[in-house]
Design a protein around this motif. Sequence first.
Motif, PDB file in Angstrom:
ATOM      1  N   ALA A  92       1.011  -1.246   0.157  1.00  0.00           N
ATOM      2  CA  ALA A  92      -0.059  -0.085  -0.023  1.00  0.00           C
ATOM      3  C   ALA A  92       0.878   1.371  -0.118  1.00  0.00           C
ATOM      4  O   ALA A  92       0.693   2.032  -0.571  1.00  0.00           O
ATOM      5  N   THR A  93       1.915   1.120   0.699  1.00  0.00           N
ATOM      6  CA  THR A  93       2.760   2.292   0.670  1.00  0.00           C
ATOM      7  C   THR A  93       3.627   2.644  -0.578  1.00  0.00           C
ATOM      8  O   THR A  93       3.697   3.660  -0.931  1.00  0.00           O
ATOM      9  N   ALA A  94       3.965   1.562  -1.264  1.00  0.00           N
ATOM     10  CA  ALA A  94       4.681   1.579  -2.402  1.00  0.00           C
ATOM     11  C   ALA A  94       3.593   2.266  -3.362  1.00  0.00           C
ATOM     12  O   ALA A  94       4.083   3.221  -4.235  1.00  0.00           O
ATOM     13  N   GLY A  95       2.285   1.808  -3.459  1.00  0.00           N
ATOM     14  CA  GLY A  95       1.334   2.387  -4.273  1.00  0.00           C
ATOM     15  C   GLY A  95       1.511   3.910  -3.991  1.00  0.00           C
ATOM     16  O   GLY A  95       1.139   4.796  -4.886  1.00  0.00           O
TER      17      GLY A  95
ATOM     18  N   ALA B 187       2.292  -8.474  -3.829  1.00  0.00           N
ATOM     19  CA  ALA B 187       1.357  -7.449  -3.470  1.00  0.00           C
ATOM     20  C   ALA B 187       2.225  -6.130  -4.036  1.00  0.00           C
ATOM     21  O   ALA B 187       1.663  -5.132  -4.427  1.00  0.00           O
ATOM     22  N   VAL B 188       3.646  -5.990  -3.921  1.00  0.00           N
ATOM     23  CA  VAL B 188       4.163  -4.811  -4.267  1.00  0.00           C
ATOM     24  C   VAL B 188       4.252  -4.821  -5.771  1.00  0.00           C
ATOM     25  O   VAL B 188       3.955  -3.617  -6.357  1.00  0.00           O
TER      26      VAL B 188
ATOM     27  N   ALA C 113      -1.130  -1.465 -10.463  1.00  0.00           N
ATOM     28  CA  ALA C 113      -2.581  -0.578 -10.307  1.00  0.00           C
ATOM     29  C   ALA C 113      -2.048   0.857 -10.658  1.00  0.00           C
ATOM     30  O   ALA C 113      -2.959   1.671 -11.042  1.00  0.00           O
ATOM     31  N   VAL C 114      -1.040   1.540 -10.117  1.00  0.00           N
ATOM     32  CA  VAL C 114      -0.860   3.080 -10.092  1.00  0.00           C
ATOM     33  C   VAL C 114      -0.526   3.106 -11.795  1.00  0.00           C
ATOM     34  O   VAL C 114      -1.321   4.159 -12.154  1.00  0.00           O
TER      35      VAL C 114
ATOM     36  N   ARG D 230       2.197  -7.373 -19.234  1.00  0.00           N
ATOM     37  CA  ARG D 230       1.022  -7.044 -20.186  1.00  0.00           C
ATOM     38  C   ARG D 230       0.673  -5.647 -20.082  1.00  0.00           C
ATOM     39  O   ARG D 230       0.448  -4.886 -21.145  1.00  0.00           O
ATOM     40  N   GLU D 231       0.487  -5.292 -18.920  1.00  0.00           N
ATOM     41  CA  GLU D 231       0.172  -3.771 -18.880  1.00  0.00           C
ATOM     42  C   GLU D 231       1.128  -2.626 -19.484  1.00  0.00           C
ATOM     43  O   GLU D 231       0.721  -1.580 -20.138  1.00  0.00           O
TER      44      GLU D 231
END
Length: 665
Positions: free
Chosen positions: A260-263, A299-300, A306-307, A371-372
């Motif tokens: 979460a912090t990384a994002g 998760a990281v 996600a960002v 892929r993104e």
Amino acid sequence: LSAAAGGWQLAGVGRTGTPSGSPSGVVDTAKAEAQPAGAVDQTLEFIKQVERVSQAPPDLPVIRRLVEGGGIDLRGRDPPDGSETPLLHTVFNVVPFAKNNLALSNQIFSLLDMLVDLGADVNGIEPTGHPSPLFKAIVTRQIRLANKMLESGARAQATDVELLARLFSVPCDVVPFSKLLLHADTILSSPKVAENFAGPEGRRRFLASASQPPGAKPIPQVGEIFDLSPTFRNLSQSLGARLPLPLSEVAGSLSDLAAATAGLLLSSASREQRQQLFEERDSHGRNSFHYVAAAGSAAVVDSVTAVLREEGEAFGQEAKVSMVQALAAVDERGNTPLDIAHLHWGSKGPVEKKSSFPAGPVVAAFQSLGRELGLREATLRPSKKLSSIPEALKKAARKKGKTSQPTAGGWDATRMDPWGTPACDVLELHDVNDLDGETFFTEFVAKGRPVILRGAGRHLPHAEAFSKESFLGKFGKVQVPVSAIPYAESFGAASSAKTLEEVAALPPVPVNGTEEELAAALSYTFTTPSGEWVADVMSAAPPPPFLKEVFSKFPDGSFEFQFYLGPAGTGAPVHFHGHAVNVLTHGAKRWLLYPPAHGFYSKSPAAAHFGAVLGGGHDGPVPLQCEQRGGDIFFVPALWGHGTFNVEQSIGVAYEVALEPFCME
């Protein structure tokens, strides 16, 4: 306190010395113009003055009242440049001095938390070059504090990029953290002991009791992990129930703290900062993606994806190009981050066949990120070099049956193997007595490939030194710990002491007992020698030449020497650790191996687990199997889960090896 209320103020933050005549040592603002000091001196003086005011060690309620009453300015001066420095900086600087004092460390972080609530400056001091308080919070693993700072308006700065890269290696504490979980399992297995660790206060006591002394393998000081990590919370609910603790889930519980912090940090960073982050390389040619791949932190990676997805074009084309280049970059071992993800957490077996185990989640996370970014599917697969084998080794693998049969060395050769001799699922090499260190490192250590070197240990000094007559003549009176599993006391299991002479005379352990009966059979010694016999036994059983050669190229590397002896029916439950080279001098033992994504720790006696897996009715993927015979050398790469079962009385040594920081190994 009365002096402060009467007009005296603790306004000397950042000044050295205590003006004479100040009541209770409280600094009078009119007399506090001593020479300026650096940030560390500033902080230490700050703590000292709080001690003088409270006439006790730093007391948070006292500090709170002083701050709220205006006695402490939330900003200090840090000459010579004269720029204003947030008080958070100076308080953070005392953290290194408290690293071995958990109580003081907790007080300091509580103080920082309070200062943020009171409105202390959460931003850095660009352009002085100091990292911001936000990144100090991240590097010291105070994730809740970091999130609070972000909510208070803290933002990434150009000077923080190097520290931002460090965030990606937070889950590298995987193995020490697994030891913390085992500590919890041991505690919760005893209802009376567990009562002392109930509730939030009990959990804090638990973390403190699991702390290691300086120089030992570190356990992360993450007092809020129970609240911050849902993965760990789910794991903790199963502790004490003798359930396995999967390595991938342990890694995931740490990733929760970082993701979460990384994002948030990536969202707050500028395009230039993002570009710089993914361009950063360390002295080994590795970037942040190499480390997150090694740590197995899906998760990281998902938070980065996600960002990227949310911001679209606003993320910055140059930053995207930098990210693509980082995914394709090779380190000094020739591995890309995707190679490391597949190597540590993939589904590829160690021989020319596909493993029945699925890949770990970090592999899928990297593929989703690729892929993104528009990468072709072919570039998201493991490099062929990871499974390639040089022709000379292929030739050595084809010599099956040509290795001479082992001798028992006078030990009991009666077999106890109710499951039948297995085919060997790992690479078998014959006639490789001249294996050199470079080949061993390149083909097995760097590729994470298990291998058994048939007969390679028969030419070592071990063979003669560990014959029964010679060994007991020299070491028979040495007293060693004896238990059902190695290092039993570390896991709350029973243990006793016997001489090696007595251990050698123990009968085979029946494998058809209940798990409780097997756990009560204290017949196996697996120990790190100490005291008077350690020098002699290490001299009698030196590392194989190829391992010595590898050590010579890694001056910071080390190994832990371990000795084992036990009758048929004994062994080690499934566990994982760093690289291990196991030299079985006499006897025979079976191995079960689990790829890193599926490795776990267990306290069940070896016979119980082998019976459950091989005796029929086993649910799930079948682990890899192999039998090691007297004179064989078995290499188990770091993080591979493995359990052993002695099918004959067995004696030998193992060398647990560390070459680089554990995460990369």
